[in-house]
Design a protein around this motif. Structure first.
Motif, PDB file in Angstrom:
ATOM      1  N   ILE A 163       0.840  -1.194   0.000  1.00  0.00           N
ATOM      2  CA  ILE A 163       0.000   0.000   0.000  1.00  0.00           C
ATOM      3  C   ILE A 163       0.874   1.243   0.000  1.00  0.00           C
ATOM      4  O   ILE A 163       0.626   2.182  -0.746  1.00  0.00           O
ATOM      5  N   ASP A 164       1.927   1.243   0.840  1.00  0.00           N
ATOM      6  CA  ASP A 164       2.803   2.413   0.898  1.00  0.00           C
ATOM      7  C   ASP A 164       3.461   2.682  -0.447  1.00  0.00           C
ATOM      8  O   ASP A 164       3.581   3.834  -0.864  1.00  0.00           O
ATOM      9  N   GLY A 165       3.859   1.616  -1.143  1.00  0.00           N
ATOM     10  CA  GLY A 165       4.484   1.792  -2.450  1.00  0.00           C
ATOM     11  C   GLY A 165       3.530   2.396  -3.457  1.00  0.00           C
ATOM     12  O   GLY A 165       3.886   3.294  -4.223  1.00  0.00           O
ATOM     13  N   ALA A 166       2.290   1.909  -3.460  1.00  0.00           N
ATOM     14  CA  ALA A 166       1.294   2.432  -4.393  1.00  0.00           C
ATOM     15  C   ALA A 166       0.951   3.879  -4.078  1.00  0.00           C
ATOM     16  O   ALA A 166       0.847   4.713  -4.979  1.00  0.00           O
ATOM     17  N   LEU A 167       0.797   4.188  -2.798  1.00  0.00           N
ATOM     18  CA  LEU A 167       0.500   5.572  -2.418  1.00  0.00           C
ATOM     19  C   LEU A 167       1.672   6.494  -2.754  1.00  0.00           C
ATOM     20  O   LEU A 167       1.481   7.634  -3.177  1.00  0.00           O
ATOM     21  N   GLY A 168       2.898   5.997  -2.582  1.00  0.00           N
ATOM     22  CA  GLY A 168       4.073   6.787  -2.944  1.00  0.00           C
ATOM     23  C   GLY A 168       4.113   7.059  -4.439  1.00  0.00           C
ATOM     24  O   GLY A 168       4.435   8.166  -4.874  1.00  0.00           O
ATOM     25  N   ALA A 169       3.772   6.042  -5.239  1.00  0.00           N
ATOM     26  CA  ALA A 169       3.738   6.224  -6.693  1.00  0.00           C
ATOM     27  C   ALA A 169       2.671   7.247  -7.072  1.00  0.00           C
ATOM     28  O   ALA A 169       2.893   8.091  -7.937  1.00  0.00           O
ATOM     29  N   HIS A 170       1.519   7.188  -6.421  1.00  0.00           N
ATOM     30  CA  HIS A 170       0.462   8.183  -6.664  1.00  0.00           C
ATOM     31  C   HIS A 170       0.978   9.582  -6.361  1.00  0.00           C
ATOM     32  O   HIS A 170       0.805  10.505  -7.152  1.00  0.00           O
ATOM     33  N   ALA A 171       1.614   9.741  -5.223  1.00  0.00           N
ATOM     34  CA  ALA A 171       2.108  11.053  -4.809  1.00  0.00           C
ATOM     35  C   ALA A 171       3.156  11.589  -5.780  1.00  0.00           C
ATOM     36  O   ALA A 171       3.148  12.772  -6.127  1.00  0.00           O
ATOM     37  N   ARG A 172       4.048  10.721  -6.242  1.00  0.00           N
ATOM     38  CA  ARG A 172       5.092  11.164  -7.188  1.00  0.00           C
ATOM     39  C   ARG A 172       4.482  11.630  -8.506  1.00  0.00           C
ATOM     40  O   ARG A 172       4.903  12.637  -9.074  1.00  0.00           O
ATOM     41  N   GLN A 173       3.483  10.904  -9.008  1.00  0.00           N
ATOM     42  CA  GLN A 173       2.841  11.304 -10.257  1.00  0.00           C
ATOM     43  C   GLN A 173       2.077  12.620 -10.094  1.00  0.00           C
ATOM     44  O   GLN A 173       2.159  13.501 -10.938  1.00  0.00           O
ATOM     45  N   LEU A 174       1.328  12.742  -9.013  1.00  0.00           N
ATOM     46  CA  LEU A 174       0.566  13.966  -8.792  1.00  0.00           C
ATOM     47  C   LEU A 174       1.464  15.171  -8.553  1.00  0.00           C
ATOM     48  O   LEU A 174       1.128  16.290  -8.931  1.00  0.00           O
ATOM     49  N   ALA A 175       2.625  14.958  -7.948  1.00  0.00           N
ATOM     50  CA  ALA A 175       3.557  16.052  -7.673  1.00  0.00           C
ATOM     51  C   ALA A 175       4.095  16.662  -8.968  1.00  0.00           C
ATOM     52  O   ALA A 175       4.506  17.819  -8.981  1.00  0.00           O
ATOM     53  N   LYS A 176       4.070  15.934 -10.063  1.00  0.00           N
ATOM     54  CA  LYS A 176       4.567  16.440 -11.342  1.00  0.00           C
ATOM     55  C   LYS A 176       3.624  17.459 -11.983  1.00  0.00           C
ATOM     56  O   LYS A 176       4.059  18.294 -12.763  1.00  0.00           O
ATOM     57  N   LEU A 177       2.345  17.396 -11.686  1.00  0.00           N
ATOM     58  CA  LEU A 177       1.375  18.257 -12.362  1.00  0.00           C
ATOM     59  C   LEU A 177       1.666  19.751 -12.252  1.00  0.00           C
ATOM     60  O   LEU A 177       1.606  20.457 -13.258  1.00  0.00           O
ATOM     61  N   PRO A 178       2.007  20.292 -11.061  1.00  0.00           N
ATOM     62  CA  PRO A 178       2.221  21.740 -10.992  1.00  0.00           C
ATOM     63  C   PRO A 178       3.420  22.232 -11.799  1.00  0.00           C
ATOM     64  O   PRO A 178       3.507  23.408 -12.113  1.00  0.00           O
ATOM     65  N   PHE A 179       4.319  21.337 -12.167  1.00  0.00           N
ATOM     66  CA  PHE A 179       5.539  21.742 -12.859  1.00  0.00           C
ATOM     67  C   PHE A 179       5.482  21.452 -14.351  1.00  0.00           C
ATOM     68  O   PHE A 179       6.448  21.631 -15.055  1.00  0.00           O
ATOM     69  N   CYS A 180       4.349  21.011 -14.825  1.00  0.00           N
ATOM     70  CA  CYS A 180       4.218  20.646 -16.233  1.00  0.00           C
ATOM     71  C   CYS A 180       3.521  21.714 -17.057  1.00  0.00           C
ATOM     72  O   CYS A 180       3.122  21.456 -18.183  1.00  0.00           O
ATOM     73  N   GLY A 181       3.357  22.875 -16.513  1.00  0.00           N
ATOM     74  CA  GLY A 181       2.621  23.900 -17.239  1.00  0.00           C
ATOM     75  C   GLY A 181       1.139  23.633 -17.117  1.00  0.00           C
ATOM     76  O   GLY A 181       0.670  23.107 -16.130  1.00  0.00           O
ATOM     77  N   ASN A 182       0.432  23.992 -18.131  1.00  0.00           N
ATOM     78  CA  ASN A 182      -1.015  23.789 -18.104  1.00  0.00           C
ATOM     79  C   ASN A 182      -1.356  22.312 -18.241  1.00  0.00           C
ATOM     80  O   ASN A 182      -0.612  21.542 -18.822  1.00  0.00           O
ATOM     81  N   CYS A 183      -2.496  21.973 -17.731  1.00  0.00           N
ATOM     82  CA  CYS A 183      -2.988  20.614 -17.955  1.00  0.00           C
ATOM     83  C   CYS A 183      -4.384  20.712 -18.546  1.00  0.00           C
ATOM     84  O   CYS A 183      -5.071  21.729 -18.399  1.00  0.00           O
ATOM     85  N   GLN A 184      -4.785  19.677 -19.260  1.00  0.00           N
ATOM     86  CA  GLN A 184      -6.123  19.593 -19.795  1.00  0.00           C
ATOM     87  C   GLN A 184      -6.971  18.825 -18.802  1.00  0.00           C
ATOM     88  O   GLN A 184      -6.519  17.849 -18.207  1.00  0.00           O
ATOM     89  N   ILE A 185      -8.201  19.268 -18.642  1.00  0.00           N
ATOM     90  CA  ILE A 185      -9.130  18.602 -17.739  1.00  0.00           C
ATOM     91  C   ILE A 185     -10.312  18.119 -18.567  1.00  0.00           C
ATOM     92  O   ILE A 185     -10.915  18.889 -19.313  1.00  0.00           O
ATOM     93  N   TYR A 186     -10.590  16.829 -18.445  1.00  0.00           N
ATOM     94  CA  TYR A 186     -11.729  16.229 -19.133  1.00  0.00           C
ATOM     95  C   TYR A 186     -12.757  15.824 -18.087  1.00  0.00           C
ATOM     96  O   TYR A 186     -12.395  15.338 -17.017  1.00  0.00           O
ATOM     97  N   THR A 187     -14.013  16.010 -18.404  1.00  0.00           N
ATOM     98  CA  THR A 187     -15.076  15.566 -17.505  1.00  0.00           C
ATOM     99  C   THR A 187     -16.083  14.746 -18.290  1.00  0.00           C
ATOM    100  O   THR A 187     -16.322  14.994 -19.480  1.00  0.00           O
TER     101      THR A 187
END
Length: 119
Positions: free
Chosen positions: A1-25
Motif C-alpha cells: 500500500i505504501d508503495g502504491a501511495l508513494g507512486a500516486h504522490a510522485r505522479q501527482l507532484a509532477k502536475l504543478p511543474f508541467c505547465g497547463n494541464c487539460q481537464i476532461y469531464t
C-alpha cells in the motif's frame, strides 16, 4: 500500500511543474456488474495522468494514477478495498470483487474528472 501511495504522490507532484494541464469531464451510469468478467472502462481524448471518479449518491471517490496497477477505495466501514487497474494508451479499465469499490452500482451516476499534461 505504501508503495502504491508513494507512486500516486510522485505522479501527482509532477502536475504543478508541467505547465497547463487539460481537464476532461464525463459521467457514466452504473450497470450493477462487477468483477474481472465485467470491468469498467473509460477512454479519453489524451492519456490522463490522474483520474478521479465521484459517486452522485454518497460523494465517495476513487483516484487512479497513470501507470499504477491498483486504485483504492475506502468503504463505509473504513475498510480498504482495491481495484485492479489496466492502462492502455488513452484508456483506463478497472474491476473489483466488490460492487461499490468498482464504482458501478446500478443506476448510480458517476462523475469523472481526468487530468492530462499538455505537451
Amino acid at each position: 500500500i505504501d508503495g502504491a501511495l508513494g507512486a500516486h504522490a510522485r505522479q501527482l507532484a509532477k502536475l504543478p511543474f508541467c505547465g497547463n494541464c487539460q481537464i476532461y469531464t464525463t459521467t457514466y451510469v452504473g450497470t450493477g456488474q462487477y468483477g474481472g468478467e465485467y470491468p469498467n472502462s473509460l477512454t479519453f481524448p489524451k492519456a490522463p495522468t490522474a483520474v478521479m471518479i465521484i459517486t452522485s449518491d454518497t460523494g465517495r471517490s476513487m483516484w487512479f494514477v497513470q501507470g499504477c496497477p491498483k486504485a483504492f477505495y475506502w468503504n463505509n466501514n473504513g475498510n480498504l478495498q482495491n481495484c485492479v487497474v489496466t492502462w492502455n494508451g488513452n484508456s483506463l479499465s478497472w474491476y473489483s470483487p466488490y460492487l461499490f469499490s468498482q464504482m458501478n452500482a446500478q443506476n448510480i451516476t458517476y462523475h469523472v474528472i481526468a487530468f492530462a499534461v499538455m505537451d
